[in-house]
Write an enzyme that holds these catalytic residues in place. Structure first.
Site, PDB file in Angstrom:
ATOM      1  N   GLU A 173       8.187  -9.607  -1.321  1.00 22.11           N
ATOM      2  CA  GLU A 173       6.921  -9.152  -1.916  1.00 22.11           C
ATOM      3  C   GLU A 173       7.231  -7.791  -2.492  1.00 22.11           C
ATOM      4  OE1 GLU A 173       4.321  -6.816  -2.372  1.00 22.11           O
ATOM      5  OE2 GLU A 173       3.497  -7.050  -0.355  1.00 22.11           O
ATOM      6  N   CYS A 200       0.483  -2.336  -1.431  1.00 18.32           N
ATOM      7  CA  CYS A 200       0.962  -3.323  -2.411  1.00 18.32           C
ATOM      8  C   CYS A 200      -0.170  -3.736  -3.345  1.00 18.32           C
ATOM      9  CB  CYS A 200       1.465  -4.585  -1.723  1.00 18.32           C
ATOM     10  SG  CYS A 200       2.285  -4.309  -0.169  1.00 18.32           S
TER      11      CYS A 200
END
Lengths: 509, 509
Positions: free
Chosen positions: B265, B302
């Site tokens: 990720e 994120c």
């Protein structure tokens, strides 16, 4: 139907810009008369542009529309009739009955995926309702469904000109997932590919879908496949073929600016463990059914039993005796292409000269130009463990029998195997304790374990796994046969706090 | 608990063979006093050998045993008490309340995976019963279940020292899948890692599991992570971090003799579309909540809203006015590490000098050594489309507002975005027709779409997707948050014609 030898792109057929090529009838060794134009970068560009455009509408087709499309493909394939079988016979050398069975399998597979699409199970829908009063923070309303990953490149396999080719399992599962498919047809069977490609193309038309949903590109050049995998609009690749071919595509996919998954089914020995109880009671029948499984279709199956493991003793001797008789009597069968036959002949000849061999049994020699002479090589486990050459798949009717002194050694051999599609236990009730020890080891190596069967013959069903750890496939977490194959081409999307009116249709039922 | 600065391998702690290192308190800029030994190839070798050994027993734990293990980890983390929060504060600079919330999240996440393991749903069991009378061939009995893929390497993230680190989501889902975990701890928070690592190690002991089920290796060298990913016993990798770091691991994994999946990720702008109706009625409140979401935790999420898209007009002007006020008033927050702060400062300074900028809004300057001064950059859509620099994630409290002349241009901007973790629509009922046009475009770009929320704050639940097309993640088909994350570490195995006595236990209930 008229074969044009053209590329099928955008609902029409167009000559490819690359050099013309011809297929060969492996049964006669003669070049077939129909010329085919070759596809290259020009055709890849056009097909990918259309596929990307088609994705944004095709993925929104209703469950029923998409299912009907798959059924229409199946129907259109049946309509071709004998012409399809004749073309496949002359291009593959496979027998009529086998190809007819393969057509049935192909059609059933499309219909199975249609039924699955209609069920909606593949959407994998989930819903966590809002918890507005939760402390310390409220929970939002979140919903999940799966959508197609985008345009998929599928490589037709040489050995299943119907079931793993233009409208085979990869195509069916990608289309079921809502992904347009660009099919790179195998150059060994271009007429077969074109006939099926036209059936798919007609189904696209019949169902009023965007013409970019399907394209068939055929050509003998390696650059064609490489360009297809490298194209940024392609989001996943399905491949069935050699380890070298699969690895090459994996490398291209991994080195793209945007890497994409390659689902390659590549190489497997499919070990069969002959347990002592089974050999004690039915060595001869096991040997006979082994020879049938080994030589069927000239052994050109991904799940061909290329490795036998057994513990020495009277049962082993009886098996070897009977297997020798059965293999020696086995007639040769035409192989798919001159190249495949050449590699087989070279590989088996090299193995037959291996210093560690205890024994070599060969089948009947061929009478035609590209026939596969069956082979059974016998080696001791200690020698098997010493040389990695025994771990290479031999594509064709060749198998290696490994003589083990005891169960511990047999387990050691299993421990040294690479990943496999299948493993098989030939066992009697008396073998249960041994089998119970072996299953956990085999689970870590293979995708499917069979008891008292043969790995050839892969049922297309919901519980099938045609996959396994590397190098059997490039991704052990997936299968290329059975309804679970659709997951290769799906990705989840989450919808948070969506008002009812904005939710995708599938949530509204 | 005593911090030793050692590596946690095989149920004990051992000094690493590599150079000693120290963490830094980013709030003071001072080096912390506890020395940590570095792990390298020696420790990777030992941990991998033990993990491979542990896999063959750990994967056979019952649903209840495995669930209890996860719950025990959660319990052991809570037992550490304030010492854990203190360590994480001094190593990360994150505020106490945020870290306490993160601890709750981490514990809840472990308990959620425990409940899922107990349910057995993740086994994905399927059964096609035999059809002995089927024509032309009988159908065998086939059953399917999923098993763990093998030992998993997990890389702790810098920005969630608890929830995406030693016992975070990747670890929880891998352990739930039956996979041993070798945790490569982030060198920015080694004491936090050791405390949690000891909690996991103690849970392994408490539950009587094989000591190889878990290891914690920490060190600042790039070679440590590279050696771990390259080890043939590692079968998958979980990573949360930078695009460069993730891509490096992907390259190592793809070039192994046996390539393995990397679930990385990496990078996301998380576009927020401010629709005209919403801006007309509540531009100010949207601007205020945007500033809160942007600057929370110094923007080190994120899912930080790094991109805003809006159509010019009075609502846009009102939003920009209010956002400018809110950002200008926003206090600076300590960043996780000096290096992260250095990159942020450089990136925002470079963007602030960009010739195409219409306007730059900066937050309050920092008073401490490594503080993040918030930033909002305003550009026209035409300029945004011209320079790829606007597509690079800026890790920290920086966002780009793109002024679009109309909806078509806004859609064009969306079409040019790379893959994203999230997209958000700020909308009123009047915006529904526009939103309906945008959702299909956004679905193809992102893993989660939110309405009238902010992407920071990722619910750990069954329907969550924390994933998305590249470069948001390396595999759009997966999520790293929520129970679906377990599928990353599972593979299907099929059992054909198994006698009852040979079937794995899970089929017998």
């Amino acid at each position: 139907m008229t074969i044009t030898g053209n590329q099928l792109i955008g609902g029409s057929d167009t000559p490819g810009k690359e050099a013309t090529f011809f297929a060969v009838n492996p049964a006669t060794g003669e070049q077939l008369s129909q010329p085919f134009t070759g596809a290259g970068k020009t055709e890849v560009e056009l097909a990918c542009a259309l596929a990307a455009e088609a994705f944004s509408t095709y993925r929104h087709t209703s469950l029923s529309e998409r299912a009907s499309f798959l059924e229409q493909i199946a129907q259109n394939i049946l309509v071709i009739g004998d012409e399809l079988i004749d073309a496949a016979m002359s291009e593959s050398g496979l027998p009529r009955t086998q190809l007819e069975g393969e057509r049935t399998r192909t059609v059933n597979q499309l219909n199975l995926f249609a039924a699955m699409v209609r069920s909606g199970d593949w959407l994998g829908m989930r819903h966590d309702p809002a918890l507005p009063d939760r402390q310390p923070l409220p929970r939002p309303d979140i919903r999940l469904r799966h959508i197609g990953i985008g345009p998929v490149a599928v490589f037709g396999a040489s050995n299943f000109p119907l079931a793993f080719s233009v409208a085979g399992g990869d195509t069916a599962s990608a289309l079921a997932a809502g992904c347009p498919v660009i099919l790179k047809g195998h150059p060994a069977h271009p007429a077969t590919s074109e006939l099926v490609g036209r059936a798919v193309q007609k189904a696209v038309f019949d169902c009023g879908l965007h013409v970019g949903v399907f394209a068939l590109l055929v050509g003998p050049s390696i650059e064609l496949g490489a360009a297809l995998v490298a194209d940024p609009r392609i989001k996943a690749v399905g491949f069935t073929g050699s380890r070298g071919g699969g690895m090459a595509l994996m490398r291209i996919a991994a080195s793209r600016p945007e890497p994409i998954p390659v689902f390659a089914e590549m190489s497997s020995l499919n070990p069969v463990v002959l347990l002592p109880g089974a050999l004690a009671t039915r060595a001869e029948s096991i040997a006979k059914s082994f020879a049938v499984s080994l030589t069927k279709g000239a052994g050109q199956f991904c799940t061909n039993p290329g490795l036998l493991l057994a513990i020495e003793g009277p049962g082993y001797d009886a098996f070897l005796h009977a297997a020798t008789e059965a293999i020696e009597a086995a007639p040769a069968g035409t192989m798919l292409t001159p190249a495949i036959h050449g590699v087989y002949t070279q590989q088996t000849a090299n193995l037959a000269k291996h210093g560690a061999l205890r024994q070599v049994v060969r089948g009947q020699p061929g009478t035609g130009p590209h026939e596969c002479q069956a082979a059974l090589m016998v080696v001791d486990s200690s020698d098997f463990l010493l040389d990695p050459v025994w771990h290479n798949e031999v594509f064709g009717a060749s198998s290696v029998l490994v003589r083990c002194p005891d169960l511990a050694t047999l387990q050691d051999v299993i421990g040294h195997l690479e990943g496999q599609l299948t493993a098989t236990l030939q066992m009697d009730p008396a073998d249960l304790p041994m089998a119970q020890q072996l299953v956990p080891k085999l689970e870590e190596k293979v995708g499917r374990i069979l008891v008292n069967g043969w790995p050839t013959g892969v049922e297309v069903a919901s519980a099938m796994v045609h996959g396994g750890p590397f190098p059997a496939t490039s991704d052990a977490r997936m299968t290329s046969v059975g309804t679970l194959a659709i997951t290769r081409f799906l990705r989840p999307v989450c919808y948070q706090d969506f008002p009812e009116a904005l939710l995708p249709e599938v949530f509204k039922h």
